[in-house]
Design a protein around this motif. Structure first.
Motif, PDB file in Angstrom:
ATOM      1  N   ASP A  39      39.896 -10.700   5.240  1.00 47.56           N
ATOM      2  CA  ASP A  39      39.375 -11.616   4.222  1.00 47.56           C
ATOM      3  C   ASP A  39      38.327 -12.554   4.806  1.00 47.56           C
ATOM      4  O   ASP A  39      37.325 -12.877   4.149  1.00 47.56           O
ATOM      5  CB  ASP A  39      40.524 -12.417   3.615  1.00 47.56           C
ATOM      6  N   ALA A  40      38.549 -13.032   6.039  1.00 45.15           N
ATOM      7  CA  ALA A  40      37.567 -13.928   6.658  1.00 45.15           C
ATOM      8  C   ALA A  40      36.250 -13.207   6.903  1.00 45.15           C
ATOM      9  O   ALA A  40      35.162 -13.776   6.679  1.00 45.15           O
ATOM     10  CB  ALA A  40      38.129 -14.478   7.960  1.00 45.15           C
ATOM     11  N   LEU A  41      36.280 -11.958   7.357  1.00 43.29           N
ATOM     12  CA  LEU A  41      35.046 -11.198   7.555  1.00 43.29           C
ATOM     13  C   LEU A  41      34.331 -10.961   6.235  1.00 43.29           C
ATOM     14  O   LEU A  41      33.095 -11.052   6.165  1.00 43.29           O
ATOM     15  CB  LEU A  41      35.366  -9.856   8.226  1.00 43.29           C
ATOM     16  N   ARG A  42      35.077 -10.665   5.199  1.00 43.83           N
ATOM     17  CA  ARG A  42      34.443 -10.413   3.893  1.00 43.83           C
ATOM     18  C   ARG A  42      33.764 -11.664   3.364  1.00 43.83           C
ATOM     19  O   ARG A  42      32.720 -11.588   2.686  1.00 43.83           O
ATOM     20  CB  ARG A  42      35.501  -9.928   2.902  1.00 43.83           C
ATOM     21  N   THR A  43      34.305 -12.846   3.697  1.00 46.19           N
ATOM     22  CA  THR A  43      33.707 -14.098   3.216  1.00 46.19           C
ATOM     23  C   THR A  43      32.534 -14.532   4.081  1.00 46.19           C
ATOM     24  O   THR A  43      31.467 -14.906   3.560  1.00 46.19           O
ATOM     25  CB  THR A  43      34.774 -15.203   3.198  1.00 46.19           C
ATOM     26  N   LEU A  44      32.705 -14.501   5.391  1.00 45.53           N
ATOM     27  CA  LEU A  44      31.688 -15.041   6.285  1.00 45.53           C
ATOM     28  C   LEU A  44      30.614 -14.016   6.666  1.00 45.53           C
ATOM     29  O   LEU A  44      29.451 -14.389   6.855  1.00 45.53           O
ATOM     30  CB  LEU A  44      32.357 -15.566   7.557  1.00 45.53           C
ATOM     31  N   ALA A  45      30.982 -12.767   6.810  1.00 43.22           N
ATOM     32  CA  ALA A  45      30.032 -11.725   7.235  1.00 43.22           C
ATOM     33  C   ALA A  45      30.346 -10.442   6.483  1.00 43.22           C
ATOM     34  O   ALA A  45      31.058  -9.573   6.993  1.00 43.22           O
ATOM     35  CB  ALA A  45      30.123 -11.511   8.740  1.00 43.22           C
TER      36      ALA A  45
END
Length: 432
Positions: free
Chosen positions: A136-142
């Motif tokens: 989820d963090a990768l999908r949001t930030l990068a």
């Protein structure tokens, strides 16, 4: 207790049998519980090992954690080089430090931050280093950077122009990987320390234009591995780019309670009907197998029940179930207790000792008295009745034997079974 036949001759020396169980017998009796306890202990130890229960105290990558998985060594090196390292315990604290120009290290081990919190932190930061991000963090930030597995070994193909990566030159074994797709590459993302088509580090612009670096594994920052290969050079190069560093490990205070799933959402759909059915079945079974409702005794308490009715009721129960052995046991237990009291024997005296004393007091044969008090079970109702009569005669004879003889009489008196009180003027009244 159940009276059984004596193991030795009744007229021999009285010896008390040891009744205290040995250690081996106690272990044998408690063997099932011992096995269950061992299984529970082994299971608890295995669970602790699987969950890392023996890991040294302190959070993973904690700035004050000196354990192998902590980051105290790296923090101390940064401070010696003039970097002001501040541990941010909340999102607001990390955001305020980021707005002041501090580099932010983010390690969200439990995935606490949602998309809005990540966007807020990225918008406030000029330089953001994200360690081991989740999907989820990768999908949001990068959006174009995805998880790519685990490295096959040490990595020495820098494959990028990031200054910190070039100074490091090599990373140790134990790295995780990410991939960079064409759209992310077109937006300026590049990967460092190549392993096939994946990379251990990715750098590019954040959603708000911040300088964002993704390090796929915590290995680079851990005390245990920071001094291996070029791990320390990469960590110091990424975190020491500014004079101030915000070390941010999100905690429970950063979780959004409004978005947390409820118990009903986490419970499978079949659980509620099964629970309702179990309650209904339990109530129905209780009504079906339970006692009738209402008071058991209609009369107001206290109700006086004569002792004779209680004895007769118990006798009828014994007769209905043909429990001749149990009934005879009760008769023998009562007789032994009363004979022991008449002969001034202690209440704890064994049955065979009482039988010996009764035989001496009445002049009867010791073996016959022993069979009467500690003999086999009756084979029929007639034999039970005969034994009950014999027990009553034995008690009577013992009572007569201890009564004092009338004055002026000498010599033995009658000792037959039909002797009644006053028929034995020869008794001295002394207990044998």
């Amino acid at each position: 207790m159940t009276l059984t036949a004596p193991r030795a001759r009744i007229d021999g020396p009285a010896t008390a049998e040891a009744l205290t169980p040995t250690v081996r017998e106690q272990l044998r009796r408690r063997r099932p519980w011992i096995v269950i306890a061992i299984v529970l202990v082994v299971g608890a130890i295995a669970l602790l090992v699987i969950q890392g229960g023996f890991r040294a105290p302190g959070p993973l990558l904690g700035p004050a954690n000196a354990a192998p998985a902590g980051s105290k060594a790296l923090v101390e090196v940064l401070r010696r080089q003039g970097v002001d390292v501040t541990e941010a315990s909340t999102l607001d604290a990390a955001t305020d430090l980021a707005r002041g120009g501090a580099t932010v290290l983010l390690f969200d081990e439990l995935g606490i931050l949602d998309a809005d919190a990540l966007d807020e932190l990225a918008a406030a930061s000029e330089r953001l280093v994200v360690v081991e991000p989740a999907f989820d963090a990768l999908r949001t930030l990068a959006p174009g950077v995805r998880l790519g597995g685990v490295a096959s070994g040490a990595l020495d193909d820098v494959a990028c122009d990031v200054r910190a990566a070039e100074r490091a030159g090599e990373l140790s074994d134990g790295q995780r990987l990410v991939t960079v797709d064409d759209e992310a590459a077109a937006e300026g993302w590049r990967g460092c320390f190549r392993d096939g088509e994946a990379f251990a580090v990715a750098a590019g612009p954040g959603p708000s234009g911040a300088e964002l670096t993704i390090v796929a594994a915590t290995t680079v920052f851990e005390n245990e591995h920071v001094d291996e290969a070029g791990n320390a050079a990469l960590a110091i190069g990424l975190l020491g780019a500014s004079e101030e560093l915000a070390w941010y490990l999100p905690g429970p205070a950063d979780a959004d309670a409004g978005t947390a799933p409820t118990l009903a959402e986490l419970t499978p759909g079949w659980v509620s009907p099964v629970l309702v059915l179990a309650v209904v079945v339990t109530v129905v079974a209780g009504i079906w197998q339970g006692r009738r409702f209402g008071p058991l005794v209609v009369e107001r308490l206290p109700v006086q029940v004569p002792a004779g009715e209680t004895s007769e009721g118990r006798a009828r129960l014994y007769a209905r179930s043909s429990a001749r052995g149990h009934a005879l046991d009760q008769l023998r237990i009562g007789a032994v207790g009363r004979i022991a009291a008449v002969l001034k024997l202690p209440r704890s005296a064994p049955a065979h000792v009482v039988a010996d004393a009764a035989a001496v007091a009445t002049g009867r044969d010791a073996a016959s008295v022993g069979r009467l008090l500690i003999g086999p079970e009756p084979s029929g109702d007639r034999e039970l009745v005969d034994l009950a009569v014999e027990l009553d005669r034995l008690e009577h004879d013992v009572a007569v034997s201890v009564r004092p003889a009338p004055a002026g009489t000498t010599g033995p008196g009658p000792t037959g079974p039909d002797t009644r009180p006053g028929d034995r003027p020869d008794q001295t009244g002394r207990r044998p």
